[in-house]
Design a protein around this motif. Sequence first.
Motif, PDB file in Angstrom:
ATOM      1  N   LYS A  31       0.847  -1.190   0.000  1.00  5.09           N
ATOM      2  CA  LYS A  31       0.000   0.000   0.000  1.00  5.09           C
ATOM      3  C   LYS A  31       0.881   1.238   0.000  1.00  5.09           C
ATOM      4  CE  LYS A  31      -3.947   2.264   1.926  1.00  5.09           C
ATOM      5  NZ  LYS A  31      -5.284   2.030   2.354  1.00  5.09           N
ATOM      6  N   SER A  32       0.509   2.231  -0.791  1.00  4.36           N
ATOM      7  CA  SER A  32       1.256   3.481  -0.824  1.00  4.36           C
ATOM      8  C   SER A  32       0.298   4.657  -0.681  1.00  4.36           C
ATOM      9  CB  SER A  32       2.058   3.614  -2.127  1.00  4.36           C
ATOM     10  OG  SER A  32       1.211   3.548  -3.259  1.00  4.36           O
ATOM     11  N   GLY A  33       0.808   5.759  -0.152  1.00  2.00           N
ATOM     12  CA  GLY A  33       0.011   6.968   0.060  1.00  2.00           C
ATOM     13  C   GLY A  33       0.925   8.084   0.512  1.00  2.00           C
ATOM     14  N   PRO A  34       0.393   9.299   0.625  1.00  2.00           N
ATOM     15  CA  PRO A  34       1.236  10.449   0.972  1.00  2.00           C
ATOM     16  C   PRO A  34       1.600  10.478   2.449  1.00  2.00           C
ATOM     17  CG  PRO A  34      -1.035  11.136   0.803  1.00  2.00           C
ATOM     18  CD  PRO A  34      -1.010   9.691   0.393  1.00  2.00           C
ATOM     19  N   SER A  35       2.701  11.153   2.758  1.00  2.00           N
ATOM     20  CA  SER A  35       3.102  11.313   4.160  1.00  2.00           C
ATOM     21  C   SER A  35       2.304  12.416   4.833  1.00  2.00           C
ATOM     22  CB  SER A  35       4.597  11.612   4.257  1.00  2.00           C
ATOM     23  OG  SER A  35       4.912  12.803   3.540  1.00  2.00           O
ATOM     24  N   SER A  36       1.734  13.336   4.043  1.00  2.00           N
ATOM     25  CA  SER A  36       0.920  14.410   4.617  1.00  2.00           C
ATOM     26  C   SER A  36      -0.113  14.861   3.598  1.00  2.00           C
ATOM     27  CB  SER A  36       1.778  15.594   5.053  1.00  2.00           C
ATOM     28  OG  SER A  36       2.398  16.209   3.931  1.00  2.00           O
ATOM     29  N   VAL A  37      -1.185  15.456   4.089  1.00  2.00           N
ATOM     30  CA  VAL A  37      -2.245  15.980   3.229  1.00  2.00           C
ATOM     31  C   VAL A  37      -2.902  17.144   3.954  1.00  2.00           C
ATOM     32  CG1 VAL A  37      -4.002  14.405   4.148  1.00  2.00           C
ATOM     33  CG2 VAL A  37      -4.287  15.388   1.863  1.00  2.00           C
ATOM     34  N   GLY A  40      -9.213  19.502   3.732  1.00  2.00           N
ATOM     35  CA  GLY A  40      -9.946  20.145   2.650  1.00  2.00           C
ATOM     36  C   GLY A  40      -9.536  19.663   1.276  1.00  2.00           C
ATOM     37  N   LYS A  41      -8.498  18.822   1.206  1.00  2.00           N
ATOM     38  CA  LYS A  41      -8.041  18.294  -0.080  1.00  2.00           C
ATOM     39  C   LYS A  41      -8.237  16.773  -0.138  1.00  2.00           C
ATOM     40  CE  LYS A  41      -4.803  21.870  -1.502  1.00  2.00           C
ATOM     41  NZ  LYS A  41      -3.451  22.144  -2.038  1.00  2.00           N
ATOM     42  N   THR A  42      -8.005  16.204  -1.317  1.00  2.00           N
ATOM     43  CA  THR A  42      -8.158  14.766  -1.495  1.00  2.00           C
ATOM     44  C   THR A  42      -6.859  14.043  -1.166  1.00  2.00           C
ATOM     45  OG1 THR A  42      -7.606  14.946  -3.853  1.00  2.00           O
ATOM     46  CG2 THR A  42      -9.941  15.019  -3.255  1.00  2.00           C
ATOM     47  N   VAL A  43      -7.016  12.800  -0.748  1.00  2.00           N
ATOM     48  CA  VAL A  43      -5.879  11.930  -0.500  1.00  2.00           C
ATOM     49  C   VAL A  43      -6.035  10.702  -1.389  1.00  2.00           C
ATOM     50  CG1 VAL A  43      -7.046  10.807   1.463  1.00  2.00           C
ATOM     51  CG2 VAL A  43      -4.551  10.691   1.266  1.00  2.00           C
ATOM     52  N   ASN A  44      -4.925  10.225  -1.938  1.00  2.00           N
ATOM     53  CA  ASN A  44      -4.939   9.081  -2.861  1.00  2.00           C
ATOM     54  C   ASN A  44      -4.076   7.952  -2.307  1.00  2.00           C
ATOM     55  OD1 ASN A  44      -6.443  10.311  -5.186  1.00  2.00           O
ATOM     56  ND2 ASN A  44      -4.727  11.728  -5.116  1.00  2.00           N
ATOM     57  N   TYR A  45      -4.669   6.747  -2.281  1.00  2.00           N
ATOM     58  CA  TYR A  45      -3.938   5.551  -1.893  1.00  2.00           C
ATOM     59  C   TYR A  45      -3.895   4.588  -3.084  1.00  2.00           C
ATOM     60  CZ  TYR A  45      -4.912   6.976   2.974  1.00  2.00           C
ATOM     61  OH  TYR A  45      -5.011   7.657   4.155  1.00  2.00           O
ATOM     62  N   THR A  46      -2.857   3.750  -3.124  1.00  2.00           N
ATOM     63  CA  THR A  46      -2.746   2.715  -4.146  1.00  2.00           C
ATOM     64  C   THR A  46      -2.426   1.377  -3.490  1.00  2.00           C
ATOM     65  OG1 THR A  46      -1.939   4.305  -5.785  1.00  2.00           O
ATOM     66  CG2 THR A  46      -1.549   1.986  -6.239  1.00  2.00           C
ATOM     67  N   LEU A  47      -3.165   0.338  -3.891  1.00  2.00           N
ATOM     68  CA  LEU A  47      -2.880  -1.032  -3.470  1.00  2.00           C
ATOM     69  C   LEU A  47      -2.342  -1.801  -4.668  1.00  2.00           C
ATOM     70  CD1 LEU A  47      -6.158  -1.927  -1.516  1.00  2.00           C
ATOM     71  CD2 LEU A  47      -4.077  -0.892  -0.614  1.00  2.00           C
ATOM     72  N   ALA A 115     -10.097   9.811  -1.610  1.00  2.00           N
ATOM     73  CA  ALA A 115     -10.987  10.234  -0.527  1.00  2.00           C
ATOM     74  C   ALA A 115     -10.754  11.707  -0.228  1.00  2.00           C
ATOM     75  CB  ALA A 115     -10.758   9.388   0.722  1.00  2.00           C
ATOM     76  N   LEU A 116     -11.744  12.314   0.398  1.00  2.00           N
ATOM     77  CA  LEU A 116     -11.663  13.731   0.770  1.00  2.00           C
ATOM     78  C   LEU A 116     -11.390  13.861   2.258  1.00  2.00           C
ATOM     79  CD1 LEU A 116     -12.076  16.762   0.065  1.00  2.00           C
ATOM     80  CD2 LEU A 116     -14.497  16.430   0.626  1.00  2.00           C
ATOM     81  N   VAL A 117     -10.402  14.678   2.587  1.00  2.00           N
ATOM     82  CA  VAL A 117     -10.162  15.037   3.984  1.00  2.00           C
ATOM     83  C   VAL A 117     -11.032  16.255   4.293  1.00  2.00           C
ATOM     84  CG1 VAL A 117      -8.454  15.675   5.712  1.00  2.00           C
ATOM     85  CG2 VAL A 117      -7.771  14.275   3.754  1.00  2.00           C
ATOM     86  N   PRO A 118     -12.026  16.134   5.176  1.00  2.00           N
ATOM     87  CA  PRO A 118     -12.901  17.277   5.451  1.00  2.00           C
ATOM     88  C   PRO A 118     -12.111  18.501   5.893  1.00  2.00           C
ATOM     89  CG  PRO A 118     -13.811  15.277   6.400  1.00  2.00           C
ATOM     90  CD  PRO A 118     -12.429  14.934   5.940  1.00  2.00           C
TER      91      PRO A 118
END
Length: 277
Positions: A31-37, A40-47, A115-118
């Motif tokens: 699984k990969s994803g960002p270290s920070s977000v 109010g912005k989107t976050v993206n993960y990859t499996l 996904a969206l970070v509120p």
Amino acid sequence: TVTPSEPGNPPVTSGTVTTDVLNKSGLRLIKSGPSSVEAGKTVNYTLELSNTGPGNAMNVDITDNVPAALGSVSWTATGSSGAVIRSGAAGTGNVVNLKADLPAGAAKVVVNITALVPAGTTATSLNNTATATPKEPGNPSVSSNVVTTAIVKNATLSLLKSGPSGASAGDMIAYILQIGNTGPSDAAGVKIRDVVPSQLSGVTWSSSVNGGAVISSGASGNVNDVQLTANIPAGGSIAVMITGKIDPVFTGALSNRATLTPADPAKPVINSEVNTI
């Protein structure tokens, strides 16, 4: 069975050997994803799911419980090099669930999750892992690495003060404070202050809000020290109208500065000044 050619020697049969053949797969889930977000912005993960074998892995359950702090979750999945998505190739919701066949070798399944970070989230970080469960007996579930993402609050606040460039002694004078937040994050606990010059008497102020902004204290008043505390969501704004009367015997220039102080100490204080002659 061995059958001798000489007469009178019967055939000889060995004992039966039974071999259990097990389907042993070698699933690997990354699984990969960002270290920070920013809130109010989107976050993206990859499996990425692969199978080093030696056996095939059929009808594998792939699940990912996306953190409840995230909203508007959606995903799409693709298979390559012989991998087949049986169900759940696309979907929405915080429970990502799909089934896939992965032959041993180069087969791969890739799942992209968005996904969206509120903007107003109170969460400070996200921890997320995924699981792949083979159907074949004897093959354990495989968990991915944990992806930890820090949530950064980043509100873009603004303050603009307006008023007349010229006035006469004894005149009523009006100032307007315009406070805004263009996001992407909400801003809580914002403090606005305007110390109106002592040469003005009968000072009063009132305020109006837009876009979900809330003034928790100081929405109106009648002293020269104007102070408000507010929560301003991304896209929200506040307008403050201040009025007062210039001393009839005053001469000179009136300098009036308003100040906005974010709750986040890492954010700069914003000033806006009007000079009236």
